[in-house]
Design a protein around this motif. Structure first.
Motif, short mmCIF file in Angstrom:
data_model
loop_
_atom_site.label_atom_id
_atom_site.label_comp_id
_atom_site.label_asym_id
_atom_site.label_seq_id
_atom_site.Cartn_x
_atom_site.Cartn_y
_atom_site.Cartn_z
N GLY A 180 0.81 -1.21 0.00
CA GLY A 180 0.00 0.00 0.00
C GLY A 180 0.84 1.26 0.00
O GLY A 180 0.53 2.24 -0.70
N GLY A 181 1.93 1.25 0.76
CA GLY A 181 2.82 2.41 0.76
C GLY A 181 3.51 2.60 -0.58
O GLY A 181 3.76 3.75 -0.99
N ALA A 182 3.82 1.49 -1.27
CA ALA A 182 4.44 1.61 -2.60
C ALA A 182 3.48 2.27 -3.58
O ALA A 182 3.89 3.09 -4.41
N ARG A 183 2.20 1.95 -3.48
CA ARG A 183 1.21 2.59 -4.34
C ARG A 183 1.11 4.09 -4.04
O ARG A 183 1.00 4.91 -4.95
N TRP A 184 1.14 4.45 -2.78
CA TRP A 184 1.11 5.87 -2.39
C TRP A 184 2.32 6.61 -2.96
O TRP A 184 2.20 7.69 -3.52
N GLY A 185 3.50 6.02 -2.80
CA GLY A 185 4.71 6.67 -3.31
C GLY A 185 4.75 6.74 -4.83
O GLY A 185 5.34 7.66 -5.40
N PHE A 186 4.13 5.78 -5.50
CA PHE A 186 4.12 5.79 -6.95
C PHE A 186 3.27 6.93 -7.51
O PHE A 186 3.51 7.40 -8.62
N ALA A 187 2.29 7.38 -6.74
CA ALA A 187 1.40 8.44 -7.21
C ALA A 187 1.95 9.84 -6.93
O ALA A 187 1.37 10.82 -7.41
N LEU A 188 3.04 9.98 -6.20
CA LEU A 188 3.54 11.30 -5.82
C LEU A 188 4.32 12.03 -6.92
O LEU A 188 4.14 13.23 -7.08
N PRO A 189 5.21 11.38 -7.69
CA PRO A 189 5.98 12.14 -8.70
C PRO A 189 5.07 12.76 -9.76
O PRO A 189 4.03 12.20 -10.12
N GLU A 190 5.48 13.91 -10.26
CA GLU A 190 4.67 14.61 -11.26
C GLU A 190 4.61 13.84 -12.58
O GLU A 190 3.63 13.95 -13.32
N SER A 191 5.65 13.11 -12.92
CA SER A 191 5.69 12.36 -14.18
C SER A 191 5.03 11.00 -14.08
O SER A 191 5.01 10.25 -15.06
N SER A 192 4.49 10.64 -12.93
CA SER A 192 3.89 9.32 -12.75
C SER A 192 2.53 9.26 -13.44
O SER A 192 1.77 10.23 -13.43
N PRO A 193 2.18 8.10 -14.06
CA PRO A 193 0.83 7.97 -14.65
C PRO A 193 -0.26 7.92 -13.60
O PRO A 193 -1.43 8.15 -13.91
N ALA A 194 0.08 7.58 -12.36
CA ALA A 194 -0.91 7.56 -11.27
C ALA A 194 -0.88 8.91 -10.56
O ALA A 194 0.12 9.28 -9.95
N LYS A 195 -1.96 9.63 -10.66
CA LYS A 195 -2.05 10.95 -10.06
C LYS A 195 -2.48 10.85 -8.59
O LYS A 195 -3.20 9.92 -8.21
N PRO A 196 -2.05 11.78 -7.76
CA PRO A 196 -2.42 11.73 -6.33
C PRO A 196 -3.86 12.21 -6.11
O PRO A 196 -4.10 13.21 -5.43
N ASP A 197 -4.81 11.46 -6.67
CA ASP A 197 -6.21 11.80 -6.50
C ASP A 197 -6.83 10.90 -5.43
O ASP A 197 -6.15 10.08 -4.79
N TRP A 198 -8.13 11.03 -5.25
CA TRP A 198 -8.82 10.26 -4.21
C TRP A 198 -8.77 8.76 -4.49
O TRP A 198 -8.65 7.95 -3.57
N ILE A 199 -8.87 8.37 -5.76
CA ILE A 199 -8.91 6.93 -6.08
C ILE A 199 -7.59 6.26 -5.75
O ILE A 199 -7.54 5.24 -5.06
N ASN A 200 -6.49 6.83 -6.24
CA ASN A 200 -5.19 6.20 -6.02
C ASN A 200 -4.79 6.21 -4.55
O ASN A 200 -4.31 5.20 -4.01
N LEU A 201 -4.95 7.35 -3.89
CA LEU A 201 -4.52 7.43 -2.50
C LEU A 201 -5.42 6.62 -1.57
O LEU A 201 -4.94 6.00 -0.61
#
Length: 259
Positions: free
Chosen positions: A156-177
C-alpha cells in the motif's frame, strides 16, 4: 456437301460470337446508363430523358448478346469477392496483459530481483518446516503472519509513493490514494485477530489479492517487469499461507520452545 459444311462453320462462328459478345458490350451498358439521366447547366443531374433513336437501336441490338456477358461478369466479381482475404480481429491486449508482462521478468533490475526472491524466505520457511516435522507450531505461524501483514502494508505504501511524482501515470487523487490505504487497514485488522490463525491469515490473503488486483488492472500500472515480479511473489506468498492453514487443520499443535 460443301454448302452444308459452310453452313455448319458459319453457325459455329455465330454461336462463338454470341457467347463471347462483341467488343461494344462494355460501353453499351455505360452508354445506356449515361443516356438515362441528363445533366443540367448547373452541373446537377436531371430527371431521365428520352432515349434517342440511335441509342435505342444500339441498346436493343446488343441486349440479347450482352445479357450472358453481364451475367458472367457478375459471377466473376462475386467469386472474386469471396476470394478476398477477410481481416482478422485481434484480441484486446487487456485480456492478455499478464502474459505479455511475464516476458519482462528477467529484465528486472538485479537488486529488485534478488531482494524480491529473498523476501520469500519468511513465507516459505515456516510452512516447509512444519510440513517436514508434521507439526503445527503457533510461533512459526505467528511470525509468518506478522511478516505477511508488513508486506501488505508495504504494498500500500508503494502505491502511495508511486502516485507522488509529477511524471507518474498515477495521479495523487482520491482513487489512487484511497486504494493505497486499503492494504494497510487489512493488515492492521489481521494483526488484531492474530489469536486465531485462520481469520488472521484469511485477512492477509485478501490484502495480497486486492493489492495485486489494483496493481495489474484497476489503477495506472507499474513498469512491466515489476508487475511480473509482483505476480510471482504474491503467488508464492499466497500458497505459503494456504499451506499453513492446511497444516493447522491436519497436524497436532506443538510448542516450538517447550518449558
Amino acid at each position: 456437301m460443301m454448302i452444308s459444311v459452310v453452313l455448319r462453320r458459319s453457325l459455329s462462328a455465330q454461336q462463338a460470337w454470341h457467347w463471347a459478345g462483341p467488343s461494344q458490350r462494355c460501353w453499351t451498358s455505360a452508354l445506356s446508363t449515361k443516356l438515362l439521366f441528363s445533366e443540367r447547366g448547373d452541373g446537377r443531374v436531371g430527371p431521365p430523358a428520352r432515349l434517342s433513336s440511335m441509342s435505342a437501336e444500339v441498346f436493343q441490338g446488343n441486349r440479347m448478346s450482352a445479357a450472358p456477358f453481364l451475367v458472367r461478369n457478375q459471377h466473376f466479381h462475386s467469386s472474386a469477392v469471396r476470394l478476398k482475404k477477410q481481416p482478422q480481429l485481434e484480441a484486446p491486449r487487456e485480456l492478455h496483459l499478464l502474459r505479455y508482462d511475464m516476458k519482462d521478468l528477467w529484465k528486472s533490475p538485479k537488486p529488485a530481483l534478488y531482494l524480491g526472491f529473498a523476501g520469500l524466505i519468511p513465507f516459505i520457511a515456516p510452512t516447509l518446516l512444519m510440513a517436514v516435522t508434521e507439526s503445527y507450531f503457533p510461533e512459526l505461524a505467528y511470525a509468518q503472519l506478522a511478516y505477511a501483514a508488513s508486506i501488505v502494508s508495504f504494498l500500500g505504501g508503494a502505491r502511495w509513493g508511486f502516485a507522488l511524482p509529477e511524471s507518474s501515470p498515477a495521479k495523487p487523487d482520491w482513487i489512487n490514494l484511497a486504494n493505497s490505504v486499503v492494504p494497510p487497514l487489512l493488515a492492521w485488522v489481521a494483526m488484531l485477530m492474530s489469536d486465531n490463525i485462520v481469520p488472521a491469515a484469511t485477512m492477509v490473503i485478501m490484502g495480497l489479492g486486492i493489492s495485486l488486483h489494483y496493481d495489474l488492472s484497476l489503477l495506472p500500472t507499474y513498469p512491466s517487469w515489476f508487475k511480473a515480479l509482483r505476480f510471482i511473489l504474491t503467488a508464492v506468498a499466497f500458497f505459503s499461507l494456504i499451506g499453513t492453514l492446511i497444516i493447522n487443520g491436519m497436524y497436532p499443535e506443538k510448542k516450538l520452545l517447550s518449558d
